[in-house]
Scaffold this motif. Structure first.
Motif, PDB file in Angstrom:
ATOM      1  N   VAL A   1     -38.653  -2.786  15.576  1.00  0.00           N
ATOM      2  CA  VAL A   1     -38.764  -3.778  16.343  1.00  0.00           C
ATOM      3  C   VAL A   1     -38.852  -5.032  15.534  1.00  0.00           C
ATOM      4  O   VAL A   1     -38.110  -6.052  15.585  1.00  0.00           O
ATOM      5  N   ALA A   2     -39.804  -5.061  14.601  1.00  0.00           N
ATOM      6  CA  ALA A   2     -40.088  -6.181  13.715  1.00  0.00           C
ATOM      7  C   ALA A   2     -39.071  -6.511  12.668  1.00  0.00           C
ATOM      8  O   ALA A   2     -38.760  -7.916  12.427  1.00  0.00           O
ATOM      9  N   ALA A   3     -38.127  -5.458  12.449  1.00  0.00           N
ATOM     10  CA  ALA A   3     -37.209  -5.822  11.476  1.00  0.00           C
ATOM     11  C   ALA A   3     -36.009  -6.519  11.990  1.00  0.00           C
ATOM     12  O   ALA A   3     -35.084  -6.997  11.355  1.00  0.00           O
ATOM     13  N   ARG A   4     -35.878  -6.825  13.472  1.00  0.00           N
ATOM     14  CA  ARG A   4     -34.775  -7.226  14.364  1.00  0.00           C
ATOM     15  C   ARG A   4     -35.520  -8.473  15.295  1.00  0.00           C
ATOM     16  O   ARG A   4     -34.850  -8.898  15.926  1.00  0.00           O
ATOM     17  N   ARG A   5     -36.511  -8.775  14.911  1.00  0.00           N
ATOM     18  CA  ARG A   5     -37.053  -9.917  15.562  1.00  0.00           C
ATOM     19  C   ARG A   5     -36.749 -11.434  15.160  1.00  0.00           C
ATOM     20  O   ARG A   5     -36.554 -12.256  15.904  1.00  0.00           O
ATOM     21  N   LEU A   6     -36.418 -11.367  13.999  1.00  0.00           N
ATOM     22  CA  LEU A   6     -36.138 -12.725  13.421  1.00  0.00           C
ATOM     23  C   LEU A   6     -34.582 -12.807  12.711  1.00  0.00           C
ATOM     24  O   LEU A   6     -33.967 -11.782  12.694  1.00  0.00           O
ATOM     25  N   ASP A   7     -34.186 -13.863  12.482  1.00  0.00           N
ATOM     26  CA  ASP A   7     -32.718 -14.088  11.808  1.00  0.00           C
ATOM     27  C   ASP A   7     -33.242 -14.729  10.663  1.00  0.00           C
ATOM     28  O   ASP A   7     -34.282 -15.378  10.209  1.00  0.00           O
TER      29      ASP A   7
ATOM     30  N   PRO B   1     -28.176  -9.953  21.902  1.00  0.00           N
ATOM     31  CA  PRO B   1     -27.118  -9.194  20.977  1.00  0.00           C
ATOM     32  C   PRO B   1     -27.182  -9.783  19.720  1.00  0.00           C
ATOM     33  O   PRO B   1     -27.661 -10.797  19.381  1.00  0.00           O
ATOM     34  N   ARG B   2     -27.149  -8.873  18.707  1.00  0.00           N
ATOM     35  CA  ARG B   2     -27.494  -9.081  17.420  1.00  0.00           C
ATOM     36  C   ARG B   2     -26.364  -8.276  16.413  1.00  0.00           C
ATOM     37  O   ARG B   2     -26.006  -7.013  16.637  1.00  0.00           O
ATOM     38  N   GLY B   3     -25.916  -8.812  15.380  1.00  0.00           N
ATOM     39  CA  GLY B   3     -24.852  -8.349  14.306  1.00  0.00           C
ATOM     40  C   GLY B   3     -25.851  -7.933  12.942  1.00  0.00           C
ATOM     41  O   GLY B   3     -26.678  -7.140  13.249  1.00  0.00           O
ATOM     42  N   ALA B   4     -25.839  -8.781  11.957  1.00  0.00           N
ATOM     43  CA  ALA B   4     -26.416  -8.761  10.864  1.00  0.00           C
ATOM     44  C   ALA B   4     -27.740  -9.582  10.836  1.00  0.00           C
ATOM     45  O   ALA B   4     -28.489  -9.454   9.954  1.00  0.00           O
ATOM     46  N   GLY B   5     -27.903 -10.480  11.693  1.00  0.00           N
ATOM     47  CA  GLY B   5     -28.834 -11.227  11.897  1.00  0.00           C
ATOM     48  C   GLY B   5     -29.054 -12.362  10.702  1.00  0.00           C
ATOM     49  O   GLY B   5     -29.883 -12.715  10.231  1.00  0.00           O
TER      50      GLY B   5
ATOM     51  N   VAL C   1     -33.323  -6.019  22.027  1.00  0.00           N
ATOM     52  CA  VAL C   1     -32.259  -6.463  21.152  1.00  0.00           C
ATOM     53  C   VAL C   1     -31.234  -5.233  21.248  1.00  0.00           C
ATOM     54  O   VAL C   1     -31.256  -4.102  21.388  1.00  0.00           O
ATOM     55  N   LEU C   2     -30.011  -5.569  21.430  1.00  0.00           N
ATOM     56  CA  LEU C   2     -28.628  -4.977  21.371  1.00  0.00           C
ATOM     57  C   LEU C   2     -28.096  -4.963  20.101  1.00  0.00           C
ATOM     58  O   LEU C   2     -27.546  -5.850  19.622  1.00  0.00           O
ATOM     59  N   ASP C   3     -28.344  -4.054  19.297  1.00  0.00           N
ATOM     60  CA  ASP C   3     -27.864  -4.189  17.611  1.00  0.00           C
ATOM     61  C   ASP C   3     -26.485  -3.334  17.746  1.00  0.00           C
ATOM     62  O   ASP C   3     -26.435  -2.303  17.778  1.00  0.00           O
ATOM     63  N   LEU C   4     -25.423  -4.157  17.543  1.00  0.00           N
ATOM     64  CA  LEU C   4     -24.255  -3.939  17.302  1.00  0.00           C
ATOM     65  C   LEU C   4     -23.657  -3.434  16.181  1.00  0.00           C
ATOM     66  O   LEU C   4     -22.520  -3.217  15.707  1.00  0.00           O
TER      67      LEU C   4
ATOM     68  N   VAL D   1      -7.360  -4.983  14.597  1.00  0.00           N
ATOM     69  CA  VAL D   1      -8.276  -4.872  15.807  1.00  0.00           C
ATOM     70  C   VAL D   1      -9.695  -4.067  15.212  1.00  0.00           C
ATOM     71  O   VAL D   1      -9.654  -3.130  14.540  1.00  0.00           O
ATOM     72  N   VAL D   2     -10.702  -4.656  15.698  1.00  0.00           N
ATOM     73  CA  VAL D   2     -11.934  -4.261  15.086  1.00  0.00           C
ATOM     74  C   VAL D   2     -12.997  -4.381  15.909  1.00  0.00           C
ATOM     75  O   VAL D   2     -12.941  -5.130  17.020  1.00  0.00           O
ATOM     76  N   GLU D   3     -14.011  -3.712  15.552  1.00  0.00           N
ATOM     77  CA  GLU D   3     -15.522  -3.666  16.511  1.00  0.00           C
ATOM     78  C   GLU D   3     -16.240  -4.886  16.025  1.00  0.00           C
ATOM     79  O   GLU D   3     -16.093  -5.140  14.626  1.00  0.00           O
ATOM     80  N   PRO D   4     -17.128  -5.105  16.553  1.00  0.00           N
ATOM     81  CA  PRO D   4     -17.933  -6.255  16.362  1.00  0.00           C
ATOM     82  C   PRO D   4     -18.772  -6.504  15.189  1.00  0.00           C
ATOM     83  O   PRO D   4     -19.371  -7.237  14.504  1.00  0.00           O
ATOM     84  N   GLY D   5     -19.489  -4.756  14.799  1.00  0.00           N
ATOM     85  CA  GLY D   5     -20.190  -4.701  13.564  1.00  0.00           C
ATOM     86  C   GLY D   5     -19.453  -4.745  12.246  1.00  0.00           C
ATOM     87  O   GLY D   5     -20.055  -4.508  11.219  1.00  0.00           O
ATOM     88  N   VAL D   6     -18.263  -4.823  12.144  1.00  0.00           N
ATOM     89  CA  VAL D   6     -17.605  -4.807  10.933  1.00  0.00           C
ATOM     90  C   VAL D   6     -17.765  -5.982  10.149  1.00  0.00           C
ATOM     91  O   VAL D   6     -17.776  -7.008  10.580  1.00  0.00           O
ATOM     92  N   ILE D   7     -18.186  -5.675   8.800  1.00  0.00           N
ATOM     93  CA  ILE D   7     -18.617  -6.689   7.942  1.00  0.00           C
ATOM     94  C   ILE D   7     -17.358  -7.571   7.590  1.00  0.00           C
ATOM     95  O   ILE D   7     -16.371  -7.261   7.395  1.00  0.00           O
ATOM     96  N   THR D   8     -17.488  -8.886   7.447  1.00  0.00           N
ATOM     97  CA  THR D   8     -16.533  -9.730   7.414  1.00  0.00           C
ATOM     98  C   THR D   8     -15.515  -9.624   6.061  1.00  0.00           C
ATOM     99  O   THR D   8     -14.295  -9.311   6.134  1.00  0.00           O
ATOM    100  N   ALA D   9     -16.211  -9.328   5.060  1.00  0.00           N
ATOM    101  CA  ALA D   9     -15.454  -9.151   3.661  1.00  0.00           C
ATOM    102  C   ALA D   9     -15.108  -7.732   3.775  1.00  0.00           C
ATOM    103  O   ALA D   9     -13.844  -7.464   3.056  1.00  0.00           O
ATOM    104  N   ASP D  10     -15.312  -6.933   4.259  1.00  0.00           N
ATOM    105  CA  ASP D  10     -14.863  -5.330   4.598  1.00  0.00           C
ATOM    106  C   ASP D  10     -13.367  -5.612   5.257  1.00  0.00           C
ATOM    107  O   ASP D  10     -12.380  -5.022   4.629  1.00  0.00           O
ATOM    108  N   LEU D  11     -13.306  -6.605   6.115  1.00  0.00           N
ATOM    109  CA  LEU D  11     -11.994  -6.579   6.937  1.00  0.00           C
ATOM    110  C   LEU D  11     -11.037  -7.270   5.927  1.00  0.00           C
ATOM    111  O   LEU D  11      -9.703  -6.839   5.710  1.00  0.00           O
TER     112      LEU D  11
END
Length: 440
Positions: free
Chosen positions: A20-26, A64-68, A83-86, A103-113
Motif C-alpha cells: 500500500v505504501a509503495a502506491r500511496r504517492l506519485d 487508477p494508477r500506472g507507473a505513478g 488503488v487499481l494498479d494497471l 493497439v495496446v493495454e494501458p500498462g505498456v511503457i511509452t518507450a517500449d511501444l
C-alpha cells in the motif's frame, strides 16, 4: 473498511502495509491524508470490470494508477481508497504497419511501444521526458506532451480510439481504427486528459508515424534565456517547423553539469526531420545572437542534457514542478517575468521549456525533502500561474490538474464552464467513486 466485496471478485489484491505504501504517492510530492485500504492488480479487462462493479455497489473510491509518474498528485491515494494498479496490463496487442496503428493495454511503457513500432519503420510520436518509465494509460489520462510535440502534437493527437470501463463496470468502445472519422460526439477526446475521473482505460488504438529518413539536431547557446526564447520564436517567424525546440536556462544547466555553461548561459536544442536544407536554414536563424551553434546528425547526442534536467534538479532539493503554457510570441516575456518572480521571492527556479509550443516548466526548488514547503515558494508558484493567465495562457500545458491545480483550474475555466464539466463527470460517474478529489 470492509473489503469482503473485493475478495469476492477473484482479482489479485493486497492490503499489506509495504504494498500500500509503495502506491500511496506519485512523483508530485503531494501527500494525501492516510493510506489506501488496498491495491488491486487486474490481469485483464474482465478483472477491471469486476472491481469497478463491486466498487460501484459499495461506493468504494477507486484510484487508477500506472507507473505513478504524475506530477500533480493525480495518482495519489488516501484513506478509504483502493488503488487499481494497471501496470500489469502491459501487452502490445497489435501493430498494423499498413494502417499506421497500434493497439495496446494501458500498462505498456511509452518507450517500449516506440521501440516496437521502430521495428516496422514507424514510431509513436508522443515522447514525454518520462517515456522510459511512464505508461500509455497514464499518458492518455493526462494528455501528456513531450519533446516532439512541437511538430507531431500531444497524446490526444495520437489516440484514435479507446476501450474504457465505466464506474458501474460497463465497457465502452470509443473512436475507431481509421485515421479519419467524425461519427458522433468525440468521446475519445473527452477521456483523453480526464485523469481517471470518467472511466478506466483498458486498451487504446494509437496512431503511428513513419520514422524520418534523416534527423538533424542543433544546439545553440545564448548569453541569456531571453535571447534563447527569442530565437525559438524567430524559427516560427521563418516558417521553420522543428520536431522539438527545448530551452534550458542557466540554473538548469548548472544543475545538470556546470561545464555545459562554458558555451553560454542558456541552451536551445532544436531537432528537425525535413532534410539538410531545412537544417541549414534553421542553423542560420539560430546563429543570430548565439554564442555558439553545434549541429549533429545523432538525434540523441544533444538531447542527453535535456533528459537529465529533472533528475538533476531533484538532487538540489524538493522540486515544485510547474507547467504553464503561453502564446509562443509571449515566451521571452514569460521567462523574463519568471526570473523576476524568483528574485522577488528569493527562491531558486530552474526554467526549462518546450519552446516550440510555448510550454514552460519553471521548477521551484522548495527546500529539503520531507520539510514543509516554504511560504515564499508557494507565493512564487501562485505568481507563475497568475502570469500564465495574464499572458493569455494556461496553468497546465501537459501535466494535468490533479490535486495541486484545482483552484487554478477554477480561475482559468470560470464557474459556468467548470459547472458543465462537473455535470459531465456526474453522467459518467454518478456516485463519484473514480479518482475523487482530482482534476475538477
Amino acid at each position: 473498511m470492509s473489503l469482503e466485496w473485493l475478495a469476492r471478485t477473484g482479482v489479485p489484491w493486497s492490503a499489506a502495509p509495504d504494498v500500500v505504501a509503495a502506491r500511496r504517492l506519485d512523483r508530485s510530492g503531494w501527500e494525501p491524508d492516510g493510506a489506501p485500504a488496498a491495491v488491486v492488480f487486474p490481469r485483464d479487462v474482465e478483472d477491471v470490470q469486476a472491481v469497478l462493479t463491486g466498487a460501484f455497489l459499495t461506493r468504494t473510491p477507486i484510484v487508477p494508477r500506472g507507473a505513478g509518474t504524475a506530477l500533480t498528485g493525480a495518482t495519489t491515494a488516501g484513506a478509504g481508497e483502493v488503488v487499481l494498479d494497471l501496470a500489469g496490463m502491459n501487452r502490445i496487442l497489435d501493430i498494423r504497419p499498413a494502417d499506421g496503428v497500434a493497439v495496446v493495454e494501458p500498462g505498456v511503457i511509452t518507450a517500449d511501444l516506440d521501440r516496437a513500432a521502430a521495428e516496422h519503420g514507424l514510431r509513436y510520436a508522443p515522447d514525454p521526458a518520462s517515456l522510459e518509465i511512464s505508461t500509455i494509460g497514464g499518458n492518455i489520462a493526462t494528455n501528456a506532451g513531450g519533446l516532439r510535440c512541437a511538430k507531431y502534437g500531444v497524446t490526444r493527437d495520437a489516440v484514435l480510439g479507446l476501450d474504457v470501463v465505466l464506474a458501474g463496470g460497463e465497457r465502452l468502445s470509443t473512436g475507431r481504427a481509421t485515421l479519419k472519422g467524425v461519427a458522433g460526439y468525440d468521446l475519445t477526446g473527452l477521456f483523453v486528459g480526464s485523469e481517471g475521473t470518467l472511466g478506466v482505460i483498458v486498451s487504446a488504438t494509437l496512431r503511428l508515424r513513419p520514422l524520418p529518413a534523416a534527423t538533424s539536431t542543433i544546439a545553440a547557446y545564448y548569453p541569456d534565456i531571453e535571447a534563447a526564447a527569442e530565437a525559438s520564436v524567430a524559427l516560427a517567424e521563418a516558417r521553420i517547423q522543428p520536431v522539438l525546440a527545448e530551452l534550458l536556462d542557466q540554473a538548469t544547466l548548472d544543475a545538470i553539469d556546470p561545464a555545459l555553461r562554458s558555451s553560454g548561459s542558456a541552451l536551445l536544442i532544436v531537432q528537425l526531420d525535413g532534410g539538410p536544407a531545412e537544417a541549414a536554414d534553421a542553423a542560420s536563424v539560430l546563429g543570430k545572437g548565439a554564442v555558439s551553434v553545434q549541429v549533429s546528425q545523432d538525434p540523441e547526442h544533444l538531447l542527453y542534457a535535456r533528459r537529465q534536467a529533472l533528475p538533476s534538479i531533484e538532487r538540489l532539493g524538493r522540486p515544485l514542478i510547474e507547467d504553464i503554457a503561453v502564446p509562443r510570441s509571449k515566451l521571452a516575456l514569460a521567462v523574463r517575468e519568471i526570473g523576476a518572480i524568483a528574485a522577488r521571492h528569493d527562491v531558486p527556479i530552474c526554467t526549462l521549456a518546450h519552446a516550440g509550443d510555448g510550454n514552460l516548466h519553471p521548477i521551484i526548488v522548495a527546500g529539503s525533502y520531507g520539510s514543509p514547503i516554504p511560504e515564499a515558494a508557494s507565493r512564487a508558484a501562485d505568481e507563475i500561474f497568475e502570469l500564465a493567465l495574464t499572458l493569455g495562457g494556461t496553468v497546465t500545458g501537459e501535466h494535468g490538474v490533479g490535486v495541486l491545480k484545482r483552484q487554478w483550474l477554477a480561475r482559468e475555466a470560470g464557474p459556468f464552464s467548470l459547472g458543465l464539466q462537473q455535470q459531465i463527470k456526474a453522467v459518467f460517474d454518478p456516485h463519484g467513486i473514480l479518482n475523487p478529489g482530482k482534476a475538477l
